[in-house]
Design an enzyme around this catalytic site. Structure first.
Site, PDB file in Angstrom:
ATOM      1  N   ALA A  63       0.867  -1.173   0.000  1.00  0.00           N
ATOM      2  CA  ALA A  63       0.000   0.000   0.000  1.00  0.00           C
ATOM      3  C   ALA A  63       0.905   1.225   0.000  1.00  0.00           C
ATOM      4  O   ALA A  63       2.064   1.155   0.422  1.00  0.00           O
ATOM      5  CB  ALA A  63      -0.883  -0.024   1.228  1.00  0.00           C
ATOM      6  N   GLY A 108       0.655  -5.044   1.064  1.00  0.00           N
ATOM      7  CA  GLY A 108      -0.523  -5.144   0.201  1.00  0.00           C
ATOM      8  C   GLY A 108      -0.226  -5.862  -1.111  1.00  0.00           C
ATOM      9  O   GLY A 108      -1.129  -6.412  -1.737  1.00  0.00           O
ATOM     10  N   GLU A 111      -0.482  -9.409  -0.287  1.00  0.00           N
ATOM     11  CA  GLU A 111      -1.904  -9.666   0.002  1.00  0.00           C
ATOM     12  C   GLU A 111      -2.739  -9.727  -1.276  1.00  0.00           C
ATOM     13  O   GLU A 111      -3.625 -10.577  -1.400  1.00  0.00           O
ATOM     14  CB  GLU A 111      -2.439  -8.580   0.941  1.00  0.00           C
ATOM     15  CG  GLU A 111      -1.875  -8.724   2.355  1.00  0.00           C
ATOM     16  CD  GLU A 111      -2.159  -7.521   3.233  1.00  0.00           C
ATOM     17  OE1 GLU A 111      -1.829  -6.390   2.824  1.00  0.00           O
ATOM     18  OE2 GLU A 111      -2.711  -7.702   4.327  1.00  0.00           O
ATOM     19  N   GLU A 131       4.391  -5.113   7.743  1.00  0.00           N
ATOM     20  CA  GLU A 131       3.561  -4.182   8.517  1.00  0.00           C
ATOM     21  C   GLU A 131       3.956  -4.071   9.985  1.00  0.00           C
ATOM     22  O   GLU A 131       3.934  -2.974  10.560  1.00  0.00           O
ATOM     23  CB  GLU A 131       2.074  -4.576   8.410  1.00  0.00           C
ATOM     24  CG  GLU A 131       1.446  -4.311   7.049  1.00  0.00           C
ATOM     25  CD  GLU A 131       1.647  -5.446   6.057  1.00  0.00           C
ATOM     26  OE1 GLU A 131       2.471  -6.353   6.320  1.00  0.00           O
ATOM     27  OE2 GLU A 131       0.980  -5.435   5.014  1.00  0.00           O
TER      28      GLU A 131
HETATM   29  N1  DAK Z   1       4.535   3.216  -0.956  1.00  0.00           N
HETATM   30  C1  DAK Z   1       4.876   4.354  -1.587  1.00  0.00           C
HETATM   31  N2  DAK Z   1       5.985   4.491  -2.337  1.00  0.00           N
HETATM   32  C2  DAK Z   1       6.790   3.424  -2.448  1.00  0.00           C
HETATM   33  C3  DAK Z   1       6.511   2.193  -1.808  1.00  0.00           C
HETATM   34  C4  DAK Z   1       5.306   2.105  -1.030  1.00  0.00           C
HETATM   35  N3  DAK Z   1       4.912   0.976  -0.431  1.00  0.00           N
HETATM   36  N4  DAK Z   1       7.519   1.338  -2.084  1.00  0.00           N
HETATM   37  C5  DAK Z   1       8.369   1.999  -2.862  1.00  0.00           C
HETATM   38  N5  DAK Z   1       7.945   3.257  -3.087  1.00  0.00           N
HETATM   39  C6  DAK Z   1       8.606   4.300  -3.879  1.00  0.00           C
HETATM   40  C7  DAK Z   1       9.812   4.885  -3.128  1.00  0.00           C
HETATM   41  O1  DAK Z   1       9.383   5.880  -2.226  1.00  0.00           O
HETATM   42  C8  DAK Z   1      10.597   5.452  -4.280  1.00  0.00           C
HETATM   43  O2  DAK Z   1      10.022   6.674  -4.686  1.00  0.00           O
HETATM   44  P1  DAK Z   1      10.945   7.962  -5.033  1.00  0.00           P
HETATM   45  O3  DAK Z   1      11.741   8.235  -3.815  1.00  0.00           O
HETATM   46  O4  DAK Z   1      11.789   7.508  -6.202  1.00  0.00           O
HETATM   47  O5  DAK Z   1       9.974   9.040  -5.377  1.00  0.00           O
HETATM   48  C9  DAK Z   1      10.367   4.463  -5.395  1.00  0.00           C
HETATM   49  O6  DAK Z   1       9.169   3.757  -5.037  1.00  0.00           O
HETATM   50  C10 DAK Z   1      11.489   3.446  -5.535  1.00  0.00           C
HETATM   51  O7  DAK Z   1      11.692   2.864  -4.263  1.00  0.00           O
HETATM   52  P2  DAK Z   1      13.141   2.726  -3.586  1.00  0.00           P
HETATM   53  O8  DAK Z   1      14.032   3.851  -4.023  1.00  0.00           O
HETATM   54  O9  DAK Z   1      12.936   2.540  -2.135  1.00  0.00           O
HETATM   55  O10 DAK Z   1      13.672   1.397  -4.279  1.00  0.00           O
HETATM   56  P3  DAK Z   1      14.683   0.336  -3.661  1.00  0.00           P
HETATM   57  O11 DAK Z   1      14.996  -0.591  -4.775  1.00  0.00           O
HETATM   58  O12 DAK Z   1      15.823   1.011  -2.976  1.00  0.00           O
HETATM   59  O13 DAK Z   1      13.841  -0.451  -2.547  1.00  0.00           O
HETATM   60  C11 DAK Z   1      11.917  -1.595  -1.687  1.00  0.00           C
HETATM   61  C12 DAK Z   1      12.734  -1.220  -2.941  1.00  0.00           C
HETATM   62  C13 DAK Z   1      10.633  -2.316  -2.160  1.00  0.00           C
HETATM   63  C14 DAK Z   1      12.726  -2.572  -0.813  1.00  0.00           C
HETATM   64  C15 DAK Z   1      11.595  -0.317  -0.886  1.00  0.00           C
HETATM   65  O14 DAK Z   1      11.034   0.644  -1.784  1.00  0.00           O
HETATM   66  C16 DAK Z   1      10.617  -0.558   0.222  1.00  0.00           C
HETATM   67  O15 DAK Z   1      10.978  -1.083   1.288  1.00  0.00           O
HETATM   68  N6  DAK Z   1       9.370  -0.133  -0.011  1.00  0.00           N
HETATM   69  C17 DAK Z   1       8.314  -0.251   0.994  1.00  0.00           C
HETATM   70  C18 DAK Z   1       7.859  -1.679   1.082  1.00  0.00           C
HETATM   71  C19 DAK Z   1       6.844  -1.867   2.166  1.00  0.00           C
HETATM   72  O16 DAK Z   1       7.116  -1.665   3.365  1.00  0.00           O
HETATM   73  N7  DAK Z   1       5.669  -2.246   1.741  1.00  0.00           N
HETATM   74  C20 DAK Z   1       4.592  -2.518   2.645  1.00  0.00           C
HETATM   75  C21 DAK Z   1       3.769  -1.299   2.820  1.00  0.00           C
HETATM   76  S1  DAK Z   1       2.641  -1.512   4.135  1.00  0.00           S
HETATM   77  C22 DAK Z   1      -4.600  -1.030   5.713  1.00  0.00           C
HETATM   78  C23 DAK Z   1      -4.641  -1.868   4.665  1.00  0.00           C
HETATM   79  C24 DAK Z   1      -3.491  -2.280   4.066  1.00  0.00           C
HETATM   80  C25 DAK Z   1      -2.267  -1.866   4.507  1.00  0.00           C
HETATM   81  C26 DAK Z   1      -2.226  -1.027   5.560  1.00  0.00           C
HETATM   82  C27 DAK Z   1      -3.386  -0.605   6.155  1.00  0.00           C
HETATM   83  N8  DAK Z   1      -5.788  -0.584   6.340  1.00  0.00           N
HETATM   84  C28 DAK Z   1      -6.756  -1.528   6.751  1.00  0.00           C
HETATM   85  C29 DAK Z   1      -5.952   0.770   6.615  1.00  0.00           C
HETATM   86  C30 DAK Z   1      -1.092  -2.301   3.826  1.00  0.00           C
HETATM   87  C31 DAK Z   1       0.117  -1.924   4.226  1.00  0.00           C
HETATM   88  C32 DAK Z   1       1.282  -2.123   3.409  1.00  0.00           C
HETATM   89  O17 DAK Z   1       1.271  -2.612   2.312  1.00  0.00           O
END
Ligand code: DAK
Length: 263
Positions: A63, A108, A111, A131
């Protein structure tokens, strides 16, 4: 549509989440466009869906953390509902959905892949539910679906540790059915989808419904669900053509693709 690509070929539709600059992260707009795309699928011509992400690095990196970071409780709930509704639409979609996971499938992203019927991935795929490290629980069904797809103990370990796993481990624990070199992923997904699409569409739909609905209940009730869906196949053109070809004992004809009518 800004963030969704849609293409149909050989009775197979491919939906591509197209936000590669943010590694295809799911913001509200992506979820709304995906929802609208699913509503627009022509079920008279499409028999199998493929879901994938744009680019060679990420399926869906979760997400959108930027969008989520400022949500109030009420907005968080609304965002969660939007995601859950579209994920459930995919899960209960009348035709099979194959997730072709071409890189990161985090939060997400993992998921949404678990809302699909079948998961295959590229060698560079990475899965995880990060998360717990972000101060939240999985919110798009991860606590429920991961524990149903892999073992309960493995699901708990992945969720509590927030540890990412690579494609080979995802295969070992049964999260994905197959792993392919990146360039082979979409061709393999299409091959699988075409194989499914060549089978009787009413039967395939009823199989999906029987498996999904049956898993939600006890065995006696599940078998009643199966009986009903089995019965529903009879007197259809699909059933008559499928069994008729076999009974004709015409090997050539039997091997030929039966011109099944759509539901
Ligand atoms: N959201 C927004 N932007 C993201 C992103 C994300 N999840 N993942 C990557 N990006 C963006 C980065 O900010 C970056 O943008 P710029 O800085 O270039 O503008 C671009 O994508 C490239 O990312 P990186 O520069 O970080 O690339 P790397 O190769 O260095 O790293 C990575 C790739 C996938 C390891 C890293 O980007 C990363 O750790 N990303 C976050 C992964 C993550 O934690 N995903 C889980 C998110 S939590 C809910 C329902 C659902 C959810 C929550 C609540 N409710 C019921 C309310 C779900 C939650 C989740 O999914």
């Amino acid at each position: 549509m800004e963030f969704i690509l849609y293409e149909v070929k050989d009775m197979v539709a491919t939906i591509t989440i197209n936000r590669p600059k943010a590694l295809n992260a799911l913001n509200s707009q992506v979820l709304e466009e995906l929802d609208a795309t699913l509503d627009a699928v022509d079920l008279n011509t499409v028999r199998c869906l493929i879901l994938t992400g744009a680019g060679d690095k990420s399926f869906v990196a979760g997400a959108d953390i930027g969008e989520m970071s400022t949500l109030t409780k009420a907005e968080g709930e609304a965002f969660g509902k939007k995601g859950n509704d579209v994920f459930r639409k995919l899960e209960t979609f009348p035709i099979p959905v194959i997730a072709a996971i071409n890189g990161f499938a985090l939060g997400g992203g993992c998921e949404i892949s678990m809302s699909c019927d079948i998961r295959i991935c590229s060698e560079n795929a990475v899965f995880g539910q990060p998360e717990a490290g972000l101060g939240i629980t999985p919110g798009f069904g991860g606590t429920q679906r991961l524990a149903r797809v892999v073992s309960v103990g493995m699901a708990k370990q992945l969720i509590y540790t927030a540890r990412n796993i690579k494609a080979d481990e995802a295969y070992r624990i049964g999260l994905v059915n197959a792993v392919y070199p990146a360039e082979e992923l979409i061709p393999q997904a299409e091959k699988l989808a075409v194989t499914i699409a060549k089978n009787a569409p009413i039967a395939v739909r009823n199989c999906k419904k029987a498996i999904n609905d049956g898993l939600q209940t006890d065995m006696d009730s599940a078998l009643v669900i199966e009986e009903k869906l089995f019965g529903d196949c009879f007197e259809t053109e699909d059933q008559k053509a499928g069994m008729g070809n076999f009974l004709e004992k015409d090997k050539e004809k039997k091997l030929k693709v039966v011109p099944f009518k759509n539901c």
